[in-house]
Structure formats: structure tokens, C-alpha cells
Design a protein around this motif. Structure first.
Motif, PDB file in Angstrom:
ATOM      1  N   ALA A 231     -51.483   8.524  11.396  1.00  0.00           N
ATOM      2  CA  ALA A 231     -51.217   7.191  11.933  1.00  0.00           C
ATOM      3  C   ALA A 231     -50.753   7.272  13.387  1.00  0.00           C
ATOM      4  CB  ALA A 231     -50.165   6.482  11.084  1.00  0.00           C
ATOM      5  N   THR A 232     -49.992   8.303  13.722  1.00  0.00           N
ATOM      6  CA  THR A 232     -49.548   8.489  15.102  1.00  0.00           C
ATOM      7  C   THR A 232     -50.729   8.770  16.017  1.00  0.00           C
ATOM      8  OG1 THR A 232     -47.427   9.364  14.308  1.00  0.00           O
ATOM      9  CG2 THR A 232     -47.998   9.801  16.603  1.00  0.00           C
ATOM     10  N   HIS A 233     -51.655   9.606  15.550  1.00  0.00           N
ATOM     11  CA  HIS A 233     -52.884   9.849  16.317  1.00  0.00           C
ATOM     12  C   HIS A 233     -53.661   8.546  16.518  1.00  0.00           C
ATOM     13  CE1 HIS A 233     -53.175  14.142  17.055  1.00  0.00           C
ATOM     14  NE2 HIS A 233     -52.784  14.405  15.818  1.00  0.00           N
ATOM     15  N   MET A 234     -53.723   7.735  15.472  1.00  0.00           N
ATOM     16  CA  MET A 234     -54.448   6.474  15.554  1.00  0.00           C
ATOM     17  C   MET A 234     -53.815   5.561  16.606  1.00  0.00           C
ATOM     18  SD  MET A 234     -55.266   3.746  12.490  1.00  0.00           S
ATOM     19  CE  MET A 234     -56.588   4.760  11.785  1.00  0.00           C
ATOM     20  N   GLN A 235     -52.485   5.474  16.589  1.00  0.00           N
ATOM     21  CA  GLN A 235     -51.820   4.635  17.587  1.00  0.00           C
ATOM     22  C   GLN A 235     -52.065   5.172  18.990  1.00  0.00           C
ATOM     23  OE1 GLN A 235     -48.634   2.082  17.511  1.00  0.00           O
ATOM     24  NE2 GLN A 235     -47.233   3.398  18.628  1.00  0.00           N
ATOM     25  N   ARG A 236     -51.987   6.487  19.156  1.00  0.00           N
ATOM     26  CA  ARG A 236     -52.207   7.077  20.471  1.00  0.00           C
ATOM     27  C   ARG A 236     -53.595   6.723  21.002  1.00  0.00           C
ATOM     28  NH1 ARG A 236     -51.628  13.502  21.432  1.00  0.00           N
ATOM     29  NH2 ARG A 236     -49.479  13.075  22.028  1.00  0.00           N
ATOM     30  N   ASP A 237     -54.618   6.823  20.145  1.00  0.00           N
ATOM     31  CA  ASP A 237     -55.979   6.475  20.560  1.00  0.00           C
ATOM     32  C   ASP A 237     -56.065   5.009  20.977  1.00  0.00           C
ATOM     33  OD1 ASP A 237     -56.807   9.047  20.032  1.00  0.00           O
ATOM     34  OD2 ASP A 237     -57.654   8.580  18.057  1.00  0.00           O
TER      35      ASP A 237
ATOM     36  N   PRO B 186     -42.594  -0.386  17.433  1.00  0.00           N
ATOM     37  CA  PRO B 186     -42.386  -0.209  15.988  1.00  0.00           C
ATOM     38  C   PRO B 186     -42.756   1.193  15.502  1.00  0.00           C
ATOM     39  CG  PRO B 186     -43.409  -2.327  16.433  1.00  0.00           C
ATOM     40  CD  PRO B 186     -43.439  -1.563  17.723  1.00  0.00           C
ATOM     41  N   ALA B 187     -43.949   1.659  15.850  1.00  0.00           N
ATOM     42  CA  ALA B 187     -44.383   2.983  15.400  1.00  0.00           C
ATOM     43  C   ALA B 187     -43.627   4.088  16.118  1.00  0.00           C
ATOM     44  CB  ALA B 187     -45.892   3.137  15.612  1.00  0.00           C
ATOM     45  N   ARG B 188     -43.317   3.873  17.396  1.00  0.00           N
ATOM     46  CA  ARG B 188     -42.595   4.898  18.158  1.00  0.00           C
ATOM     47  C   ARG B 188     -41.189   5.114  17.594  1.00  0.00           C
ATOM     48  NH1 ARG B 188     -39.778   7.959  20.191  1.00  0.00           N
ATOM     49  NH2 ARG B 188     -39.782   8.893  22.286  1.00  0.00           N
ATOM     50  N   ALA B 189     -40.556   4.052  17.161  1.00  0.00           N
ATOM     51  CA  ALA B 189     -39.217   4.180  16.588  1.00  0.00           C
ATOM     52  C   ALA B 189     -39.250   4.970  15.287  1.00  0.00           C
ATOM     53  CB  ALA B 189     -38.612   2.797  16.359  1.00  0.00           C
ATOM     54  N   VAL B 190     -40.229   4.691  14.439  1.00  0.00           N
ATOM     55  CA  VAL B 190     -40.350   5.417  13.174  1.00  0.00           C
ATOM     56  C   VAL B 190     -40.705   6.881  13.433  1.00  0.00           C
ATOM     57  CG1 VAL B 190     -41.688   5.619  11.050  1.00  0.00           C
ATOM     58  CG2 VAL B 190     -40.919   3.375  11.821  1.00  0.00           C
ATOM     59  N   ALA B 191     -41.651   7.112  14.347  1.00  0.00           N
ATOM     60  CA  ALA B 191     -42.032   8.487  14.674  1.00  0.00           C
ATOM     61  C   ALA B 191     -40.843   9.252  15.239  1.00  0.00           C
ATOM     62  CB  ALA B 191     -43.185   8.490  15.672  1.00  0.00           C
TER      63      ALA B 191
ATOM     64  N   ASP C 217     -43.099  15.782  16.869  1.00  0.00           N
ATOM     65  CA  ASP C 217     -42.261  16.140  18.014  1.00  0.00           C
ATOM     66  C   ASP C 217     -43.119  16.566  19.194  1.00  0.00           C
ATOM     67  OD1 ASP C 217     -39.573  16.822  19.210  1.00  0.00           O
ATOM     68  OD2 ASP C 217     -40.503  18.806  19.262  1.00  0.00           O
ATOM     69  N   ARG C 218     -44.138  17.378  18.939  1.00  0.00           N
ATOM     70  CA  ARG C 218     -45.018  17.827  20.017  1.00  0.00           C
ATOM     71  C   ARG C 218     -45.775  16.658  20.629  1.00  0.00           C
ATOM     72  NH1 ARG C 218     -50.166  18.614  19.758  1.00  0.00           N
ATOM     73  NH2 ARG C 218     -50.185  18.856  17.482  1.00  0.00           N
ATOM     74  N   MET C 219     -46.251  15.743  19.798  1.00  0.00           N
ATOM     75  CA  MET C 219     -47.001  14.597  20.306  1.00  0.00           C
ATOM     76  C   MET C 219     -46.118  13.704  21.174  1.00  0.00           C
ATOM     77  SD  MET C 219     -49.248  13.646  16.915  1.00  0.00           S
ATOM     78  CE  MET C 219     -50.091  12.248  17.677  1.00  0.00           C
ATOM     79  N   LEU C 220     -44.883  13.497  20.757  1.00  0.00           N
ATOM     80  CA  LEU C 220     -43.974  12.666  21.545  1.00  0.00           C
ATOM     81  C   LEU C 220     -43.632  13.350  22.869  1.00  0.00           C
ATOM     82  CD1 LEU C 220     -41.573  11.297  18.780  1.00  0.00           C
ATOM     83  CD2 LEU C 220     -43.499  10.128  19.889  1.00  0.00           C
TER      84      LEU C 220
ATOM     85  N   LEU D 235     -49.925   2.259   9.629  1.00  0.00           N
ATOM     86  CA  LEU D 235     -49.615   1.811  10.988  1.00  0.00           C
ATOM     87  C   LEU D 235     -49.354   0.312  11.032  1.00  0.00           C
ATOM     88  CD1 LEU D 235     -49.314   2.585  13.944  1.00  0.00           C
ATOM     89  CD2 LEU D 235     -51.800   2.377  14.208  1.00  0.00           C
ATOM     90  N   ASP D 236     -50.182  -0.461  10.361  1.00  0.00           N
ATOM     91  CA  ASP D 236     -50.002  -1.918  10.354  1.00  0.00           C
ATOM     92  C   ASP D 236     -48.692  -2.313   9.673  1.00  0.00           C
ATOM     93  OD1 ASP D 236     -52.358  -2.260  11.693  1.00  0.00           O
ATOM     94  OD2 ASP D 236     -53.528  -2.870   9.933  1.00  0.00           O
ATOM     95  N   LEU D 237     -48.365  -1.652   8.575  1.00  0.00           N
ATOM     96  CA  LEU D 237     -47.123  -1.982   7.869  1.00  0.00           C
ATOM     97  C   LEU D 237     -45.896  -1.613   8.704  1.00  0.00           C
ATOM     98  CD1 LEU D 237     -48.085  -0.877   4.250  1.00  0.00           C
ATOM     99  CD2 LEU D 237     -47.519  -3.207   4.985  1.00  0.00           C
ATOM    100  N   VAL D 238     -45.963  -0.492   9.405  1.00  0.00           N
ATOM    101  CA  VAL D 238     -44.859  -0.113  10.292  1.00  0.00           C
ATOM    102  C   VAL D 238     -44.680  -1.152  11.392  1.00  0.00           C
ATOM    103  CG1 VAL D 238     -44.157   1.536  12.068  1.00  0.00           C
ATOM    104  CG2 VAL D 238     -44.914   2.364   9.842  1.00  0.00           C
TER     105      VAL D 238
END
Length: 208
Positions: free
Chosen positions: A70-76, A112-117, A128-131, A30-33
Motif C-alpha cells: 500500500a505504501t508503494h501504491m501511495q508513492r506511485d 493519513p497513510a504517512r502517519a500510519v506508515a 523505514d527505508r522508503m520513508l 490505502l483507502d481505509l487508512v
């Protein structure tokens, strides 16, 4: 043979270390993204997390599973950092300003993370479901904040105006303003605010 009571602290300690490693690896990705705005190599993730490449794939079966973590981590983090306060009782003008300001900060943070996801969603049904869930959350947020303003409309018009407001203040709109139109954060926020005000004004005229 069943383990003894003396084995339990060892097992628990190993489980804790394993979970710490998983979190460190997901944090590294997540940090690198966020820093590079692109998907890093697994070697870079391993280096940042201070683990071996083999350890990365011992904790995650493949890259997609790591991206999901990492997506879950960002969401939290987003839920904790941008927890929405109840502004439904504020005057409409103040609500619009508050929404535009909150979304501007939120979209900048997740970009940054949203674009990669987003680039991975067609290959990963979980992402896809999370977005999609995040899109629903955004729609519910606007519906709650502006329920009093939209209430005079009939059901069809209320749905139409809500969908228009969701689109006008969504992340894709924000990234279009920032990346394609090269607007500053303040300029983009003002555009979003203007669009929301215009739609609410049109809704009032439609209800008359």
C-alpha cells in the motif's frame, strides 16, 4: 509433463486475476487508512476488497507485507499527482510561493497513510527505508529549486541552510502546524512560506 500451448491462456489469466486481487487488497487498505486515519482490521480490508480474509493472506504473507504494498501504491500515486515542474528559473519570491503551495497539497494528501506508515517504521525496515528515501527526495527537490539562491554560500553554510529549509518544510513540521497548532491548510502553508523566505533572507545576509 510440460504444459501445452492451450494451457498458457489459463496460466496467464490466473496470473492477471491474482495481480488484480493483490492491487484491490492494497487499494482497500490505502483507502481505509485515508478514510479512518488509522490501521484497519484485515476483516475490513477483505470486505472493502470484496475478497475473503483467507484470500488476503494468500496474496500477502503478513500485514507488514500488505502495508509495504500500500505504501508503494501511495508513492506511485504521489509521483503521478504531484510531479514537480521545473521552477528553478522563476524569481525567488515566486519559487518560494510555488514550493509552499505544492508541499501544502502534497503533505495534506499523504498525511493519513504517512502517519500510519510512520508508526510502523520501527517494526518494518522496508517502510523505514522508503520513508528515508522520501526524505532524500524532498531534500533534492529543495536543493534543485533553490540552488541559485544558495550558491553564493560556502559549502558548510549551504548545507546548513538547506537542512534548515528541509526541516522547515518537511512533513513532520506540516503535521505539527496542522495537528498541534490547529492551523488551517492555508495558515500552515503561509507559515511554511514565511520560514522559507526568512531562511533565504538569512542566507543572503550570511553570504555578504
Amino acid at each position: 509433463m510440460a504444459g501445452t500451448a492451450d494451457d498458457q491462456p489459463f496460466v496467464d489469466g490466473r496470473r492477471v486475476r491474482s495481480e488484480r486481487s493483490r492491487l484491490a487488497i492494497a487499494r482497500a487498505l490505502l483507502d481505509l487508512v485515508r478514510e479512518t486515519r488509522q490501521m484497519p482490521t484485515m476483516d475490513a480490508v477483505a470486505d472493502r476488497a470484496n475478497v475473503s480474509r483467507r484470500s488476503v493472506f494468500r496474496h500477502f504473507s503478513d500485514t507488514n507485507e500488505l502495508i509495504v504494498a500500500a505504501t508503494h501504491m501511495q508513492r506511485d500515486e504521489v509521483f503521478a499527482r504531484f510531479h514537480s515542474r521545473d521552477i528553478s528559473l522563476l524569481p525567488e519570491s515566486e519559487r518560494v510561493t510555488a514550493v509552499a503551495q505544492r508541499l501544502g497539497r502534497l503533505w495534506e494528501y499523504v498525511t493519513p497513510a504517512r502517519a500510519v506508515a510512520g508508526s510502523m517504521r520501527s517494526e518494518n525496515s522496508v517502510i523505514d527505508r522508503m520513508l528515508r528515501e522520501d526524505d532524500v527526495t524532498h531534500s533534492i527537490y529543495l536543493s534543485t529549486v533553490f540552488s541559485a539562491s544558495l550558491m553564493p554560500l560556502d559549502e558548510a553554510d549551504r548545507s546548513l541552510f538547506l537542512q534548515s529549509m528541509v526541516s522547515a518544510s518537511s512533513w513532520p513540521t506540516w503535521i505539527g502546524l496542522r495537528r498541534d497548532q490547529h492551523l488551517t491548510v492555508v495558515q500552515a502553508r503561509r507559515v511554511v512560506e514565511h520560514m522559507l523566505r526568512s531562511l533565504l533572507m538569512a542566507a543572503r545576509l550570511s553570504s555578504n
